[in-house]
Design a protein around this motif. Structure first.
Motif, PDB file in Angstrom:
ATOM      1  N   SER A  43       0.836  -1.191   0.000  1.00 36.81           N
ATOM      2  CA  SER A  43       0.000   0.000   0.000  1.00 36.81           C
ATOM      3  C   SER A  43       0.873   1.242   0.000  1.00 36.81           C
ATOM      4  N   GLY A  44       0.313   2.326  -0.520  1.00 37.03           N
ATOM      5  CA  GLY A  44       1.010   3.604  -0.537  1.00 37.03           C
ATOM      6  C   GLY A  44       0.129   4.661  -1.166  1.00 37.03           C
ATOM      7  N   VAL A  45       0.470   5.931  -0.921  1.00 31.68           N
ATOM      8  CA  VAL A  45      -0.289   7.009  -1.550  1.00 31.68           C
ATOM      9  C   VAL A  45       0.052   7.086  -3.036  1.00 31.68           C
ATOM     10  N   ARG A  52       9.273   2.237  -1.852  1.00 31.83           N
ATOM     11  CA  ARG A  52      10.161   2.565  -0.724  1.00 31.83           C
ATOM     12  C   ARG A  52       9.868   1.690   0.492  1.00 31.83           C
ATOM     13  N   GLU A  53       8.591   1.540   0.820  1.00 35.66           N
ATOM     14  CA  GLU A  53       8.203   0.732   1.979  1.00 35.66           C
ATOM     15  C   GLU A  53       8.576  -0.734   1.770  1.00 35.66           C
ATOM     16  N   THR A  54       8.356  -1.225   0.566  1.00 34.55           N
ATOM     17  CA  THR A  54       8.677  -2.622   0.260  1.00 34.55           C
ATOM     18  C   THR A  54      10.169  -2.870   0.370  1.00 34.55           C
ATOM     19  N   VAL A  55      10.967  -2.005  -0.212  1.00 38.65           N
ATOM     20  CA  VAL A  55      12.429  -2.155  -0.154  1.00 38.65           C
ATOM     21  C   VAL A  55      12.906  -2.114   1.297  1.00 38.65           C
ATOM     22  N   ALA A  56      12.376  -1.197   2.091  1.00 36.25           N
ATOM     23  CA  ALA A  56      12.788  -1.083   3.494  1.00 36.25           C
ATOM     24  C   ALA A  56      12.484  -2.367   4.266  1.00 36.25           C
ATOM     25  N   ILE A  57      11.312  -2.921   4.058  1.00 36.97           N
ATOM     26  CA  ILE A  57      10.915  -4.140   4.771  1.00 36.97           C
ATOM     27  C   ILE A  57      11.754  -5.331   4.316  1.00 36.97           C
ATOM     28  N   LEU A  58      12.011  -5.438   3.017  1.00 36.01           N
ATOM     29  CA  LEU A  58      12.802  -6.558   2.514  1.00 36.01           C
ATOM     30  C   LEU A  58      14.250  -6.469   2.988  1.00 36.01           C
ATOM     31  N   LYS A  59      14.775  -5.273   3.103  1.00 34.61           N
ATOM     32  CA  LYS A  59      16.138  -5.107   3.631  1.00 34.61           C
ATOM     33  C   LYS A  59      16.190  -5.523   5.098  1.00 34.61           C
ATOM     34  N   GLN A  60      15.141  -5.221   5.862  1.00 30.55           N
ATOM     35  CA  GLN A  60      15.074  -5.653   7.260  1.00 30.55           C
ATOM     36  C   GLN A  60      15.056  -7.176   7.357  1.00 30.55           C
ATOM     37  N   ARG A  94      -6.103  -6.948   1.582  1.00 31.05           N
ATOM     38  CA  ARG A  94      -5.551  -7.084   2.933  1.00 31.05           C
ATOM     39  C   ARG A  94      -4.376  -6.120   3.122  1.00 31.05           C
ATOM     40  N   ALA A  95      -3.490  -6.049   2.120  1.00 30.87           N
ATOM     41  CA  ALA A  95      -2.357  -5.116   2.200  1.00 30.87           C
ATOM     42  C   ALA A  95      -2.865  -3.682   2.336  1.00 30.87           C
ATOM     43  N   LEU A  96      -3.918  -3.352   1.610  1.00 28.00           N
ATOM     44  CA  LEU A  96      -4.493  -2.012   1.675  1.00 28.00           C
ATOM     45  C   LEU A  96      -5.116  -1.757   3.047  1.00 28.00           C
ATOM     46  N   ASP A  97      -5.918  -2.716   3.521  1.00 28.10           N
ATOM     47  CA  ASP A  97      -6.586  -2.560   4.826  1.00 28.10           C
ATOM     48  C   ASP A  97      -5.587  -2.432   5.965  1.00 28.10           C
ATOM     49  N   GLU A  98      -4.484  -3.204   5.882  1.00 26.92           N
ATOM     50  CA  GLU A  98      -3.498  -3.225   6.959  1.00 26.92           C
ATOM     51  C   GLU A  98      -2.374  -2.220   6.745  1.00 26.92           C
ATOM     52  N   ASN A  99      -2.428  -1.480   5.630  1.00 28.89           N
ATOM     53  CA  ASN A  99      -1.363  -0.536   5.276  1.00 28.89           C
ATOM     54  C   ASN A  99      -0.009  -1.241   5.392  1.00 28.89           C
ATOM     55  N   SER A 100       0.111  -2.349   4.650  1.00 29.24           N
ATOM     56  CA  SER A 100       1.280  -3.202   4.799  1.00 29.24           C
ATOM     57  C   SER A 100       1.820  -3.667   3.451  1.00 29.24           C
ATOM     58  N   VAL A 101       2.872  -4.467   3.557  1.00 28.10           N
ATOM     59  CA  VAL A 101       3.460  -5.126   2.392  1.00 28.10           C
ATOM     60  C   VAL A 101       3.251  -6.616   2.576  1.00 28.10           C
TER      61      VAL A 101
END
Length: 111
Positions: A43-45, A52-60, A94-101
């Motif tokens: 999800s994102g605006v 950006r959010e996806t890359v950050a989470i995958l790097k973690q 689900r990704a949209l509802d949870e504001n997640s990846v």
């Protein structure tokens, strides 16, 4: 006079991203794999924020992100006539509802 605040419409959308990853110690890819491909719903605006959010989470998660290919928002895909499996759409929502990846699929790649 009510104390309730008006419900603000979310500007968030859900985007389909294909992410290619290389090898990195601790990445949990099979030993002989040279990398991997992940189908993600994020999800994102806008698509840039989703990337950006996806890359950050995958790097973690100790994944070495090499490239991200955007396939548009759910609405854009539907407008383009892309057939979306109901299970995939449920993950997207689900990704949209949870504001997640959500990583919907991970495939190991071999040379």
């Amino acid at each position: 006079m009510s104390d309730e605040k008006p419900v603000k419409a979310s500007r968030q959308q859900v985007y389909t991203l294909l992410v290619q990853v290389g090898r990195k110690p601790g990445d949990d890819l099979p030993a002989k794999a040279t990398g991997g491909a992940l189908m993600c719903y994020a999800s994102g605006v806008d698509e840039a924020e989703a990337v950006r959010e996806t890359v950050a989470i995958l790097k973690q998660a100790d994944l070495a992100v090499l490239e991200v290919e955007g396939h548009g928002s759910l609405d854009e895909q539907k407008e383009a006539g892309v057939e979306i499996d109901p299970e995939e759409e449920a993950l997207m929502l689900r990704a949209l509802d949870e504001n997640s990846v959500i990583v919907a699929q991970m495939t190991a790649l071999y040379d």
